[in-house]
Design an enzyme around this catalytic site. Structure first.
Site, short mmCIF file in Angstrom:
data_model
loop_
_atom_site.label_atom_id
_atom_site.label_comp_id
_atom_site.label_asym_id
_atom_site.label_seq_id
_atom_site.Cartn_x
_atom_site.Cartn_y
_atom_site.Cartn_z
N GLU A 129 -9.57 -6.98 -11.60
CA GLU A 129 -10.79 -7.32 -10.55
C GLU A 129 -12.38 -7.14 -11.70
O GLU A 129 -12.84 -6.66 -12.06
CB GLU A 129 -10.76 -6.04 -8.89
CG GLU A 129 -9.81 -6.59 -8.70
CD GLU A 129 -9.56 -6.14 -6.89
OE1 GLU A 129 -11.08 -5.74 -6.56
OE2 GLU A 129 -8.41 -5.40 -6.67
N CYS A 139 -5.38 -0.20 -6.96
CA CYS A 139 -4.20 0.42 -7.72
C CYS A 139 -3.57 1.43 -7.89
O CYS A 139 -2.46 1.92 -7.91
CB CYS A 139 -4.49 -0.76 -8.57
SG CYS A 139 -4.24 -3.14 -8.28
N LYS A 190 4.91 -2.65 -14.90
CA LYS A 190 3.37 -2.43 -13.85
C LYS A 190 3.26 -0.83 -13.99
O LYS A 190 2.01 -0.43 -13.94
CB LYS A 190 4.29 -3.41 -12.76
CG LYS A 190 2.54 -3.15 -12.31
CD LYS A 190 1.57 -4.34 -12.88
CE LYS A 190 0.61 -3.68 -12.28
NZ LYS A 190 -0.86 -4.36 -12.95
N GLU A 234 1.50 -8.43 -12.34
CA GLU A 234 0.27 -9.33 -12.46
C GLU A 234 -1.17 -7.70 -13.30
O GLU A 234 -0.63 -6.55 -12.78
CB GLU A 234 0.06 -9.35 -11.73
CG GLU A 234 -1.93 -10.20 -11.52
CD GLU A 234 -1.44 -11.06 -12.66
OE1 GLU A 234 -0.42 -11.69 -13.12
OE2 GLU A 234 -2.39 -11.42 -13.67
N PRO A 270 0.94 -1.53 -0.37
CA PRO A 270 0.03 0.33 -0.14
C PRO A 270 0.60 1.47 -0.02
O PRO A 270 2.57 1.12 -0.31
CB PRO A 270 -0.94 0.08 1.47
CG PRO A 270 -0.26 -1.00 2.38
CD PRO A 270 0.65 -1.71 1.08
P1 NAD Z 1 -4.52 -8.13 -0.81
O1 NAD Z 1 -4.77 -7.69 0.09
O2 NAD Z 1 -6.13 -8.55 -1.61
O3 NAD Z 1 -4.09 -9.54 -0.36
C1 NAD Z 1 -2.59 -9.71 0.38
C2 NAD Z 1 -2.07 -10.64 1.04
O4 NAD Z 1 -1.25 -10.75 1.89
C3 NAD Z 1 -3.47 -10.40 2.58
O5 NAD Z 1 -4.86 -11.96 2.51
C4 NAD Z 1 -2.49 -10.36 3.36
O6 NAD Z 1 -2.67 -11.10 4.94
C5 NAD Z 1 -1.08 -11.03 3.48
N1 NAD Z 1 0.54 -10.48 3.97
C6 NAD Z 1 0.62 -9.48 4.45
N2 NAD Z 1 1.76 -9.59 4.38
C7 NAD Z 1 2.19 -10.91 4.88
C8 NAD Z 1 2.88 -11.20 5.38
N3 NAD Z 1 3.82 -10.55 6.30
N4 NAD Z 1 2.92 -13.09 5.16
C9 NAD Z 1 2.30 -13.52 4.90
N5 NAD Z 1 1.17 -12.93 4.30
C10 NAD Z 1 1.37 -11.84 4.26
O7 NAD Z 1 -3.39 -7.65 -1.58
P2 NAD Z 1 -3.91 -7.62 -2.91
O8 NAD Z 1 -4.77 -6.50 -4.33
O9 NAD Z 1 -4.23 -9.17 -3.56
O10 NAD Z 1 -2.43 -6.92 -3.34
C11 NAD Z 1 -1.39 -7.93 -3.82
C12 NAD Z 1 -0.14 -7.22 -4.46
O11 NAD Z 1 -0.68 -7.22 -6.04
C13 NAD Z 1 -0.10 -5.93 -4.11
O12 NAD Z 1 1.48 -5.23 -4.58
C14 NAD Z 1 -0.92 -4.85 -5.57
O13 NAD Z 1 -0.53 -3.74 -6.05
C15 NAD Z 1 -1.00 -6.16 -6.81
N6 NAD Z 1 -1.86 -6.07 -8.09
C16 NAD Z 1 -2.92 -6.03 -7.58
C17 NAD Z 1 -4.08 -6.27 -8.16
C18 NAD Z 1 -5.73 -6.50 -8.36
O14 NAD Z 1 -6.56 -6.71 -8.98
N7 NAD Z 1 -6.00 -6.32 -6.68
C19 NAD Z 1 -3.15 -6.16 -9.36
C20 NAD Z 1 -2.47 -6.39 -9.97
C21 NAD Z 1 -1.63 -6.20 -9.63
C1 UDX Z 2 -6.67 -2.30 -12.69
C2 UDX Z 2 -5.86 -2.25 -14.24
O1 UDX Z 2 -6.68 -2.35 -15.12
C3 UDX Z 2 -5.43 -3.92 -14.07
O2 UDX Z 2 -4.14 -3.93 -15.02
C4 UDX Z 2 -4.12 -3.65 -12.82
O3 UDX Z 2 -3.64 -5.07 -12.69
C5 UDX Z 2 -4.65 -2.86 -11.86
O4 UDX Z 2 -5.68 -2.12 -12.17
P1 UDX Z 2 -8.54 -3.12 -11.45
O5 UDX Z 2 -8.40 -0.96 -10.80
O6 UDX Z 2 -8.84 -3.49 -10.73
O7 UDX Z 2 -7.60 -3.30 -12.60
O8 UDX Z 2 -9.94 -2.06 -12.61
P2 UDX Z 2 -10.03 -1.43 -14.30
O9 UDX Z 2 -11.47 -2.10 -14.86
O10 UDX Z 2 -8.39 -1.12 -14.68
O11 UDX Z 2 -10.58 0.37 -13.18
C6 UDX Z 2 -9.73 1.24 -11.98
C7 UDX Z 2 -10.79 1.97 -11.88
O12 UDX Z 2 -10.81 2.77 -13.28
C8 UDX Z 2 -12.88 1.61 -11.95
O13 UDX Z 2 -13.08 1.98 -10.97
C9 UDX Z 2 -13.20 2.18 -12.76
O14 UDX Z 2 -14.57 2.34 -12.98
C10 UDX Z 2 -12.53 3.25 -13.63
N1 UDX Z 2 -12.62 3.50 -15.13
C11 UDX Z 2 -12.40 2.81 -15.47
C12 UDX Z 2 -13.15 4.53 -15.59
O15 UDX Z 2 -13.51 5.45 -14.87
N2 UDX Z 2 -13.13 4.75 -17.27
C13 UDX Z 2 -12.56 3.73 -17.90
O16 UDX Z 2 -12.78 4.12 -18.56
C14 UDX Z 2 -11.81 2.28 -17.85
#
Ligand code: NAD
Ligand code: UDX
Length: 561
Positions: free
Chosen positions: A195, A306, A250, A191, A123
């Protein structure tokens, strides 16, 4: 080459579990373990109800976790085809023994793993140097220390979490400090899943980026990871880069996507001032293949875990390199995003004559976008904060996917407030509302394709109207008359036949569209709906007596400020 048999994912979240599950699905001979320090989360991943709402994920988790004896491959295939698109009916799913495990006992899983994916959260720092921008590396640091102590020598560490550029060096330094004589390779494999479409994105990725050091062991480690992906991803889509490029790519991917949203939102403000329609402008420019149509949807802007934090990280990186103009450039993407929420909330207040006292405002949607129950960085919170300052009687909230308890816990960040109510039923949430705000783009907030106003008895000819009504505005092609809203006399009966309108509320079926006619009937005049996501058809809504105000349109002669 390097032989990989056991993989460990650290972090059972939105990224860790979908990625682990798809890798397990496609590699039945790999043993995949997901560990997390959060015992409750692990217990839920081991239960019948997975803790994350992500189309298709529960099917894959069940099959990989419980094996094809407990869960039929055919059933999973057809469920996936239905939930994430026809292409998936063609996907091959090998039969298997269970090969996905969830656990909290971490040292054993780390010790057995040939490859360890770091998927913990990264974060934004909330205090200290770089607060609000820099990445909080606490979780990554503590996991790497554990890995250094427990992992077998030669294990490959993969940064899956989004991290600042040059994190691989920091990781290598920690490993060298805690295990000076062991050799580990560090890869970056960011990644790109979104979502709500995580499984689909993982099964059909645009590209897989693998960053490594430019050494023979580095390239060997990258090849071992590429082999795992190549069981379902075409080799041409797997791109090897230097580790710094991969880490930075990324951040840049997210910054560029968010930048498009802020760019079109900045234009939406201009549209409101000029009478142009931002959706028409977006369509017009999106037809240029160099611009393209995606991520040009104007509205309340981006939420989610993100975009904000990754741009913050990029701004911090630029500024710490002394590149202040570059930092300011990307920071402006965040400022425009904040402005859009404020403009929207101010528009609501101004259209309600500058006062919310004794009024009820309903928010439809709390998730940061459709098809997810994720409330992190929800746009709703910022809007509610502005509304509450005007002391409304009630701010009602409904979301078809977020749990009432989940929303309530997010609302606690606002310091608790008597006026806030979370509903499990949209009609109850909208009952007697002075204004309804569409905050999330859920499909079932749209009007049904067969307009649901057809069964409302409306005046069909001038003689149907009482003598007090004024002139008829225009004839319409569909044979109905276009009447201004005060001409809908008398009010149509409640289309849902509530027993004497005693408001008996059946629970809302998330497969169905909202009955806007029913909502309209039970709203307070002048029946204002503020469409923050551009999903409502204003002309159709007008037929129900609802006035729609949208971002990026100067409809009804209304100009902001
Ligand atoms: P999340 O909060 O859903 O999951 C993270 C998990 O890590 C939690 O369950 C937490 O308990 C665990 N954790 C934290 N510290 C730990 C430790 N010391 N040992 C074991 N477990 C531990 O987060 P997320 O959304 O999955 O994101 C993870 C990473 O992926 C972030 O860096 C984020 O930026 C990246 N990412 C997220 C998305 C997305 O769409 N959510 C997309 C691409 C990349
Ligand atoms: C984003 C990236 O798309 C993904 O590639 C990365 O790995 C994680 O961050 P996510 O945050 O899950 O994914 O959702 P995304 O569909 O990108 O939307 C993000 C936000 O932008 C949402 O609040 C959505 O409502 C908003 N959005 C998206 C707009 O307001 N306008 C658009 O045209 C597209």
């Amino acid at each position: 080459g390097v032989v990989i048999k056991n993989i460990c994912f650290i972090g059972a979240g939105y990224v860790g579990v979908p990625t682990a599950a798809v890798i397990a699905l496609k590699n039945p001979f790999l043993r995949v373990t997901v560990i997390d320090r959060d015992e409750f989360r692990i217990r839920r991943w081991n239960s019948a109800h997975v803790p994350i709402s992500e189309p298709g994920l529960d099917d894959i988790v069940r099959l990989t976790r419980d094996g094809s004896k407990a869960c039929s491959v055919e059933a999973v295939k057809s469920s996936l085809a239905q939930r994430i698109g026809a292409r998936s009916s063609k996907i091959s799913i090998p039969a298997r023994q269970p090969n996905l495990t969830f656990a909290t006992a971490s040292s054993k899983s780390m010790a057995e793993a040939d490859m360890i994916f770091i998927c913990v959260n990264t974060p934004t720092k909330v205090t200290g140097i770089g607060a609000g921008y820099a990445t909080d590396m606490t979780a990554v640091e503590s996991v790497v220390k554990e890995v250094a102590v427990n992992a077998k020598t030669g294990a490959i560490l993969v940064e899956k979490s989004t991290v600042p550029c040059r994190t691989a060096k920091l990781v290598q330094d920690i490993l060298d400090t805690y295990r000076p004589r062991a050799r580990f390779q560090v890869l970056s494999n960011p990644e790109f899943l979104s979502e709500g479409t995580a499984v689909k994105n993982l099964l059909h990725p645009d590209r897989v980026i693998i960053g490594s050091s430019n050494t023979i062991p580095g390239r060997r480690a990258a090849a071992a990871l590429a082999k795992i992906y190549s069981t379902w991803v075409d080799r041409s889509k797997i791109l090897g880069t230097h580790v710094w490029s991969s880490e930075l790519a990324k951040l840049v991917a997210n910054a560029m996507l968010a930048q498009r949203i802020s760019s079109i939102n900045s234009i939406s403000a201009i549209c409101e001032g000029t009478g142009a329609d931002v959706h028409e402008v977006a369509k017009s420019i999106g037809l240029d293949p160099r611009i393209g149509p995606q991520f040009l949807k104007a509205g309340l802007g981006f939420g989610g875990s993100c975009f904000r934090k990754d741009i913050g990280s990029l701004v911090y990186l630029a500024r710490s390199l002394g590149l202040h103009e570059v930092g300011d450039y990307w920071n402006q993407v965040l400022l425009i995003n904040d402005l859009q929420r404020k403009r929207f909330a101010r528009k609501v207040i101004s259209r309600l004559n500058g006062t919310l006292i004794r009024k009820k405002i309903t928010l439809l949607g709390f998730a940061f976008k459709k098809d997810t129950g994720d409330t992190r960085e929800s746009v709703a919170i910022d809007i509610i904060r502005v509304l509450l300052e005007e002391r409304p009687a009630e701010v009602a909230i409904f979301d078809p996917c977020c749990s009432v308890a989940g929303i309530q816990s997010e609302l606690e960040n606002l310091g608790g407030h008597d006026a806030l109510n979370v509903y499990a039923d949209p009609y109850q949430a909208c009952l007697d509302a002075d204004a309804i705000l569409v905050v999330t783009d859920w499909d079932n907030f749209r009007m049904a394709s067969t307009p649901d106003h057809t069964n409302i008895k409306r005046p069909q000819s001038p003689t149907d109207l009482t003598s007090s009504t004024s002139t008829i505005v225009a004839d319409r092609a569909d044979g109905f008359l276009n009447l201004s809203k005060d001409q809908y006399l008398p009010e149509p009966p409640c289309p849902s036949n509530c027993p004497e309108c005693a408001y008996s509320f059946p629970s809302f079926n998330t497969e169905e569209h909202l009955e806007w006619a029913r909502i309209s009937y039970h709203m307070k005049k002048p029946k204002l709906v503020f469409d923050g996501r551009g999903i409502l058809n204003a002309t159709e809504m007008e037929k129900l007596g609802i006035r729609v105000e949208a971002l990026g349109k100067a409809e009804s002669g209304f100009t902001l400020f």
